[in-house]
Design a protein around this motif. Structure first.
Motif, PDB file in Angstrom:
ATOM      1  N   VAL A  79      29.752 -10.846  58.215  1.00 50.91           N
ATOM      2  CA  VAL A  79      28.509  -9.457  58.040  1.00 50.91           C
ATOM      3  C   VAL A  79      28.687  -9.316  57.179  1.00 50.91           C
ATOM      4  O   VAL A  79      29.280 -10.187  55.852  1.00 50.91           O
ATOM      5  CB  VAL A  79      29.549  -9.188  58.269  1.00 50.91           C
TER       6      VAL A  79
ATOM      7  N   GLU B 109      27.940  -4.233  55.025  1.00 49.66           N
ATOM      8  CA  GLU B 109      29.098  -4.181  56.126  1.00 49.66           C
ATOM      9  C   GLU B 109      30.178  -3.941  56.018  1.00 49.66           C
ATOM     10  O   GLU B 109      31.002  -3.012  56.937  1.00 49.66           O
ATOM     11  CB  GLU B 109      28.033  -4.917  57.761  1.00 49.66           C
TER      12      GLU B 109
ATOM     13  N   PRO C 129      28.383  -6.141  63.458  1.00 55.42           N
ATOM     14  CA  PRO C 129      29.365  -4.579  62.824  1.00 55.42           C
ATOM     15  C   PRO C 129      28.927  -3.368  62.793  1.00 55.42           C
ATOM     16  O   PRO C 129      30.472  -2.704  62.759  1.00 55.42           O
ATOM     17  CB  PRO C 129      28.109  -5.289  61.733  1.00 55.42           C
ATOM     18  N   ASP C 130      27.941  -2.810  63.385  1.00 56.33           N
ATOM     19  CA  ASP C 130      27.364  -1.806  63.695  1.00 56.33           C
ATOM     20  C   ASP C 130      28.136  -1.313  64.747  1.00 56.33           C
ATOM     21  O   ASP C 130      29.154   0.061  64.822  1.00 56.33           O
ATOM     22  CB  ASP C 130      26.062  -1.329  64.025  1.00 56.33           C
TER      23      ASP C 130
END
Length: 398
Positions: free
Chosen positions: A33, A37, A89-90
């Protein structure tokens, strides 16, 4: 029987967090990432700290403590299961943030439940099982790597282990003695929830200096707390969770040294020793890399409890002595927000950028990273010694 249930409650509450938090940076490194992030995901705990007083205030006024704890742990279990199923990641940030908004109130809630059923002076005998649970979380790493032959640290497996422990905790919570909401029927405000009335105490210059340095100390502290598993992964450490948990094991002994140390040296010197230990930690990491002696890394790991006990627990004692009786609880909540809320949040972003700046196709330049962290710790301790004065009888042991 009540003591056994309370001890098991504390053990599971810290185990469910440590099992996935300790190796989280290593997992994010494997996901590749971005620096931003990684900072956001590692800051889910800090953001959870910022929001947890509001949730805790609401919970304290409407429902029995054991039912609130069971509900929070069920939410934690669901979110950790969701975190284990995604490599986006989000989404990972969202799941962990919700988990932390539910989990962080449990630290104060478990303390409240325990002290509602045992004398407060006996609480440390129950709280120590939280540290035992943190250390015991390393057993998952041993089982998966040695017995089952699976990779553990740096994978998504710790999320599932945390969820499993959370589910067990839910059932244990429901067996706890009834703990009615202590503030039922009382009015609450966001000012009281966040301990913001404590800001009035910052009119005292020495108290303001203490608050500022408590915040600043978390910047170098977070390099170890949030990112050390990334370093251990980079140097091919096999048992990352177990390795870092040696520091928590030693912490139990160092915490016992805090009262006699304050009695002998005074509170100001004890807090200074905590910051000196912070400097020694990063100096040992730097020297270990420069002279290629990996055993020196264990110096920095093992003195974790000295740093935490002498400076941060010492700081809590300073707060207790400095704040008026009617503000003591709010002041303790305020220092928690300043350090492991705002301080850790800022520290995570700064440390993540520092690591990113010294990472290239050839690998990490850990000598530069540890060198900068060491120098910042030196500046911190020297400035604290010069600015934080021992001119108040409150700093002396009662």
């Amino acid at each position: 029987m009540i003591r056994i249930k309370l001890s098991l409650m504390m053990l599971l509450q810290y185990m469910m967090y440590a099992v996935w938090w300790v190796p989280l940076a290593a997992y994010l490194t494997n996901l590749d990432v971005s620096s931003f992030e990684k900072s956001m995901i590692l800051s889910s705990m800090a953001i959870g700290c910022l929001g947890s007083p509001v949730i805790g205030m609401l919970a304290d006024r409407f429902f029995p403590g054991q039912k609130v704890l069971a509900s929070l742990n069920l939410l934690n279990a669901v979110m950790l299961l969701m975190a284990g199923t995604t490599n986006q990641p989000d989404l990972l940030f969202i799941f962990l943030l919700i988990a932390m908004l539910g989990y962080m109130p449990s630290w104060s809630l478990t303390s409240s439940i325990a002290m509602a059923h045992i004398p407060s002076e006996q609480f440390p005998k129950i709280r120590v099982f939280g540290s035992i649970g943190w250390v015991a979380s390393g057993i998952f790493s041993v089982v998966f790597i040695s017995l089952l032959g699976f990779d553990f640290d740096g994978t998504n497996i710790p999320f599932y282990c945390g969820a499993a422990v959370s589910i067990v905790a839910v059932f244990v919570n429901l067996t706890l003695p009834n703990t009615p909401p202590p503030a039922k029927g009382k009015k609450g405000s966001l000012i009281d929830a966040f301990g913001l009335r404590t800001v009035e105490l910052m009119r005292d210059k020495n108290f303001a200096i203490f608050i500022i340095f408590s915040f600043l100390s978390l910047i170098p502290f977070s390099m170890y707390y949030s990112f050390f598993s990334e370093f251990l992964l980079n140097i091919n450490t096999k048992y990352i969770s177990v390795t870092m948990n040696w520091g928590v094991l030693a912490e139990m002994g160092f915490l016992l040294l805090v009262p006699p140390a304050i009695k002998k040296f005074g509170l100001r010197k004890v807090m200074i020793l905590g910051l000196i230990a912070l400097t020694v930690r990063y100096l040992s990491f730097y020297a270990g890399g420069v002279i290629n002696q990996s055993w020196m890394y264990y110096i920095g790991i093992l003195i974790h409890g000295l740093i935490f006990g002498f400076f941060y627990v010492g700081g809590q004692i300073y707060i207790d002595k400095k704040a008026p009786a009617e503000l003591r609880s709010q002041a303790q909540g305020f220092i928690f927000l300043v350090t492991f809320g705002a301080g850790l949040l800022v520290g995570n972003f700064i440390c993540s950028e520092l690591i990113a700046n010294f990472k290239s196709d050839a690998g990490y330049n850990w000598s530069a990273i540890w060198g900068i962290t060491t120098l910042s710790s030196v500046v911190l301790v020297v400035a604290f010694m010069l600015l934080f004065k021992n001119n108040d009888e409150l700093l002396k042991s009662k």
